[in-house]
Scaffold this motif. Sequence first.
Motif, PDB file in Angstrom:
ATOM      1  N   SER A   9      -2.329  -6.769   5.217  1.00  0.00           N
ATOM      2  CA  SER A   9      -1.280  -6.146   6.347  1.00  0.00           C
ATOM      3  C   SER A   9      -0.929  -6.926   7.608  1.00  0.00           C
ATOM      4  CB  SER A   9      -1.551  -4.672   6.800  1.00  0.00           C
ATOM      5  OG  SER A   9      -2.877  -4.828   7.397  1.00  0.00           O
ATOM      6  N   SER A  37       1.401  -4.645   3.168  1.00  0.00           N
ATOM      7  CA  SER A  37       1.909  -3.487   3.699  1.00  0.00           C
ATOM      8  C   SER A  37       2.281  -3.828   5.289  1.00  0.00           C
ATOM      9  CB  SER A  37       0.944  -2.371   3.849  1.00  0.00           C
ATOM     10  OG  SER A  37      -0.356  -2.701   4.382  1.00  0.00           O
ATOM     11  N   TRP A  68       3.722  -2.338  -0.548  1.00  0.00           N
ATOM     12  CA  TRP A  68       3.019  -1.188  -0.544  1.00  0.00           C
ATOM     13  C   TRP A  68       3.967   0.049   0.109  1.00  0.00           C
ATOM     14  CZ3 TRP A  68      -0.260   1.845  -3.040  1.00  0.00           C
ATOM     15  CH2 TRP A  68      -0.755   2.857  -2.258  1.00  0.00           C
ATOM     16  N   ASN A  69       4.655  -0.468   1.293  1.00  0.00           N
ATOM     17  CA  ASN A  69       5.593   0.337   1.818  1.00  0.00           C
ATOM     18  C   ASN A  69       6.748   0.795   0.919  1.00  0.00           C
ATOM     19  OD1 ASN A  69       4.302  -1.191   3.814  1.00  0.00           O
ATOM     20  ND2 ASN A  69       5.507  -0.022   5.502  1.00  0.00           N
ATOM     21  N   PRO A  77       2.726   4.353   5.774  1.00  0.00           N
ATOM     22  CA  PRO A  77       1.443   3.741   4.845  1.00  0.00           C
ATOM     23  C   PRO A  77       0.081   4.085   5.609  1.00  0.00           C
ATOM     24  CG  PRO A  77       2.918   2.410   6.028  1.00  0.00           C
ATOM     25  CD  PRO A  77       3.632   3.574   6.033  1.00  0.00           C
ATOM     26  N   PRO A 116      -3.718   2.090   3.929  1.00  0.00           N
ATOM     27  CA  PRO A 116      -3.686   1.592   2.408  1.00  0.00           C
ATOM     28  C   PRO A 116      -4.678   1.389   1.824  1.00  0.00           C
ATOM     29  CG  PRO A 116      -2.005   0.767   3.963  1.00  0.00           C
ATOM     30  CD  PRO A 116      -3.003   1.123   4.838  1.00  0.00           C
TER      31      PRO A 116
END
Length: 441
Positions: A9, A37, A68-69, A77, A116
């Motif tokens: 991230s 993310s 991921w978002n 998230p 996440p």
Amino acid sequence: MTIRIFHASSPGAVVLLAAAIDAGCFTEPDRRILLLSRTGPAPETVADVSESAGFGRLRTRFDEVLSWNEAIAPFHPDGWSPRADDAPLWERHFRRAWGLGDTDLELVVDSPHAGPARALTQVFAGVPVDVYAEGPGAYGPTGEKIPALTGTRVRRLLHPDLVAGVRPLLLGEYGVEPRTVPPEAITKVVAELADGEAVLPGGEESALLLGQDLAGAGLIPAADEAGLRREMVRGAAALGHTRLVYAPDPYAPWENPAELRAEADRLGVELTVLDGPLPVPAEVLVHRLRPALVVGCTSAALFGAARFHGLPVATAGTGLLLERLAPYENAERTAATLADAVLPGLGDAEAVAARKPRGGAELDGLLAAVAFAMRPKVRPDLRPAAERYLAAHLDSHTWRYFKRRRLASLALPGVVPARLAFLRSSPALRRVVRRARALRS
């Protein structure tokens, strides 16, 4: 066949993962997936990690990059995780959406107790897990008690050796062995990024000021953070630096540098604010500019500048952060404690010039005491070490790392008079206290 999913991230996380791959910390899988993310209160307002300067060079280590978002939209998230009954449904969904099929998986995530990483370990139950920590948080306790079915799957903890001779405490309750990512592998990846296309000012005679979005993370009020930035300008100027480079947190909402420019003008120093089209990771700035001084609060790049590059560094605002952090178990407390205890303060010119991090044999004891005070239910095994440290080293300076009410609630030395110290270990008294608290609530 094996597919390994790497979650990240931040640019620093991708740098660490790339260095770990280059250094042979992982076996060669059939496919590597980088799962990015964006977190924080408003992830849609910050730049994606893939937009950072030099990301294309890091991208070559992975076969595919996913978001991921996008995968869990419209859920946030930071806060989303599947219900236990829904986890198998989500696993089937992700396997189909990401083309994983029935292939064996491995996960590489940051701290598995939140965000996440927690969701991924719940969705892909039974999958082997490696955990990494890019910053000083590795030296603190796990953020909360994670399920045994998750903790027992963690094979190791990968981390940069930011503080020499100190063993990380993260996931120690499960006996997870830490493994250091070689510093030469990290600096090689950073040097690769530093040769990229980002246009930066000359910095060898400058002081580099590293911004952090402390207010955006809810750690201190915005007014206090603005004052902290001005303090960094004043402190660098007081040490004789006439050219300053301020690097805002590239993954925080835009901040207006007008007050900083006004402060620099008042002091008669030159201030350059980095606001290029591509966010530049702080580690790249340190390597590329080779500044005469690096100033920050708790940034991992601040530790790296001292440990890996031998540059003079100084902290600003650690005392304020230690005082304001609430609740006591806030995860940032470990970084603030380490920065305050190990790195020189901006007002200590002699310590800054010495370029030698503070520390000593008592540093392990300090971290154990703070970790136990933060998470006594996660690391009850640290109580004896905490009691030894507090009994021997609690004084007017080290009190800044603790709160009186916290020590009293845990029956730790420092609050109970020495002649009554035997009461701390009385099981009968503890039962009475627990019963009284239950009745009051």
